[in-house]
Design an enzyme around this catalytic site. Structure first.
Site, PDB file in Angstrom:
ATOM      1  N   ASP A  17       0.797  -1.230   0.000  1.00 36.37           N
ATOM      2  CA  ASP A  17       0.000   0.000   0.000  1.00 36.37           C
ATOM      3  C   ASP A  17       0.832   1.285   0.000  1.00 36.37           C
ATOM      4  O   ASP A  17       1.759   1.435   0.806  1.00 36.37           O
ATOM      5  CB  ASP A  17      -0.879   0.055   1.250  1.00 36.37           C
ATOM      6  N   GLN A  33       3.998   0.643   2.460  1.00 34.20           N
ATOM      7  CA  GLN A  33       4.179  -0.573   3.241  1.00 34.20           C
ATOM      8  C   GLN A  33       5.383  -1.330   2.698  1.00 34.20           C
ATOM      9  O   GLN A  33       5.484  -1.571   1.485  1.00 34.20           O
ATOM     10  CB  GLN A  33       2.933  -1.438   3.151  1.00 34.20           C
ATOM     11  N   SER A  77      -0.973   0.688   7.289  1.00 30.55           N
ATOM     12  CA  SER A  77      -1.191   1.841   6.409  1.00 30.55           C
ATOM     13  C   SER A  77      -1.761   3.055   7.126  1.00 30.55           C
ATOM     14  O   SER A  77      -2.391   2.952   8.187  1.00 30.55           O
ATOM     15  CB  SER A  77      -2.124   1.444   5.263  1.00 30.55           C
ATOM     16  N   ARG A 152      -8.575  -0.175  10.630  1.00 29.83           N
ATOM     17  CA  ARG A 152      -7.237   0.294  10.240  1.00 29.83           C
ATOM     18  C   ARG A 152      -7.287   1.363   9.150  1.00 29.83           C
ATOM     19  O   ARG A 152      -8.332   1.738   8.656  1.00 29.83           O
ATOM     20  CB  ARG A 152      -6.389  -0.880   9.768  1.00 29.83           C
ATOM     21  N   ASP A 153      -6.075   1.834   8.799  1.00 30.54           N
ATOM     22  CA  ASP A 153      -5.799   2.698   7.650  1.00 30.54           C
ATOM     23  C   ASP A 153      -6.378   4.110   7.809  1.00 30.54           C
ATOM     24  O   ASP A 153      -7.215   4.550   7.008  1.00 30.54           O
ATOM     25  CB  ASP A 153      -6.326   2.068   6.356  1.00 30.54           C
ATOM     26  N   GLU A 206     -11.002  -1.667   3.494  1.00 33.36           N
ATOM     27  CA  GLU A 206      -9.646  -1.192   3.716  1.00 33.36           C
ATOM     28  C   GLU A 206      -9.410   0.152   3.033  1.00 33.36           C
ATOM     29  O   GLU A 206     -10.111   0.542   2.100  1.00 33.36           O
ATOM     30  CB  GLU A 206      -8.639  -2.209   3.173  1.00 33.36           C
TER      31      GLU A 206
END
Length: 444
Positions: A17, A33, A77, A152-153, A206
């Protein structure tokens, strides 16, 4: 330091990512990443590259690596913003409940906690991984809000009177969800709202990205669990028009969406604003095997995002487009870094670019990479043939070619098909009725 041109690639090891994409103090910073020790997914770090023009990239040292309990098993991320001259990075830290004793980079039973962390840099180049990190949103403990593991992210942006942050998550009944937070100081974050859909659209969303451009507001997400016929890959990036109300955090989602890219190889996109204030986006090219010894993963051409009559366009960034202006008459004259093929296809028209076939079938553009894709373990996860939806703006193609990635921009970004390739021949064949123009990079 290692340098790349047009497409940012793994300097060594693994990348996926794009993270922390931002124009800051005269440079585009693109983090990603990264596992620097082998060409495989493992404990995530943040790699770091900079560019003055989105064309010429220079790799720098690793920016983030695990140092805290909350990110012991990976710096996942996130995004970047500038405030009062400082660069702020936000990311997901992961801590495994139980580590696999045979491979410490993996957890057992997919059981881990995810917290959101922040770190600040005065110059965008130096990051205090040992003393500079702060947990801004702890791992979720209330399943009514989101998922302890699969949240996340963080993507952060400035609203009219506050900062906003959105996370991708999953509901207790296994539906994709977004969680919105609000802050006035980038340190203390207040839960604002959640958003999901009634219709099934994956079990986890995501890499959410929300932004406004001329023509409308856009949401980009990468849902997990949206299978496509012809491939076993379950995760794909989509985009849709939306409206977001800052006061309440209410997000109005559309019932209709587009794939970000109809090659279905690109994933986990992230956008920022370029030096001229335009919205620009990059995404990770999923690859089944390394493109060079010890290196796997690369990013697509930076693309401008525009909305016209409710449709989202992804156009080649002008800085990249301007690099392909030297006209040539034969592929053998092309720069080793790549070339562009421009054409208009009649119905039934076809062109073969080194084993990668592009043809027009009625109102669609179709591609076939059967002959330039490896017979490898992961081959079945990648569809060999792709096509656009029915086209409205004509049948003009600008095809950007490099050794491991072909990007077919249809009608200046009405749709795009991008696909990884291996063993591509440096040659081109077109049927007699198709006129092609060839362009490559400037002579050194």
């Amino acid at each position: 330091m290692q340098r790349d041109m047009i497409h940012l690639k793994a300097p060594k090891g693994w990348i996926n990512d794009p993270n922390g994409f931002i124009y800051y103090k005269g440079n585009y910073h693109l983090f990603y990443q990264h596992f620097p020790y082998a060409p495989r997914w493992a404990t995530m770090h943040w790699g770091h590259a900079i560019s003055e023009d989105l064309v010429h990239w220079e790799h720098l040292d690793v920016a983030l690596f695990p140092t805290k309990y909350e990110d012991q098993n990976g710096c996942f991320s996130g995004s970047a913003i500038e405030e009062e001259g400082r660069l702020h990075l936000f990311y997901t830290g992961v801590h495994y409940d139980k580590t696999d004793p045979e491979n410490i980079h993996m957890c057992l039973d997919d059981a881990f906690s995810s917290a959101q962390l922040g770190i600040t840099s005065e110059d965008g180049f130096h990051f205090d991984n040992f003393d500079g990190k702060k947990v801004i949103i702890p791992a979720i403990s209330d399943e009514k809000t989101g998922h302890r593991t699969h949240t996340r992210d963080p993507k952060v942006w400035r609203g009219r009177d506050a900062w906003y942050l959105v996370l991708g998550s999953s509901t207790k009944d296994k539906k994709g969800e977004l969680i919105f937070y609000k802050s006035t100081d980038l340190s203390d974050w207040e839960l604002l709202s959640t958003a999901s859909t009634e219709q099934p659209m994956g079990w986890m969303w995501e890499c959410p990205d929300y932004f406004a451009v001329d023509g409308g507001e856009v949401l980009v997400i990468s849902p997990m669990g949206v299978p496509v016929e012809g491939t076993k890959e379950q995760n794909h990036s989509i985009c849709m028009p939306v409206t977001f109300e800052e006061e309440t955090g209410k997000l109005q989602l559309s019932e209709c969406y587009q794939y970000l890219d109809y090659g279905l190889d690109l994933y986990a996109p992230q956008s920022t604003v370029d030096a001229q204030g335009r919205r620009v986006l990059v995404a990770w090219l999923r690859m089944p095997m390394p493109f060079a010894e010890g290196r796997i993963g690369m990013f697509c051409i930076p693309r401008l995002v525009e909305v016209k009559d409710g449709h989202i366009y992804f156009r080649v960034h002008p800085n990249v487009e301007q690099m392909y202006q030297r006209q040539i008459t034969d592929i053998v004259q092309a720069d080793p870094a790549g070339y562009r093929v421009s054409m208009d296809l009649d119905d039934g028209g076809c062109v073969n670019i080194g084993g990668y076939r592009i043809r027009r079938e009625g109102s669609r553009i179709c591609t076939d990479r059967e002959d330039v894709f490896p017979a490898c373990e992961n081959r079945e996860n990648f569809q060999m043939q792709s096509s656009t939806p029915e086209l409205k703006d004509g049948f003009h193609l600008d095809v950007y070619v490099e050794r491991n990635l072909i990007e077919v921009f249809v009608n200046q970004g009405e749709y795009v098909i991008s696909q990884g390739v291996y063993g591509l021949k440096w040659e081109l064949e077109a049927d007699p009725h198709t006129e092609v123009e060839l362009y490559t990079l400037p002579e050194a």
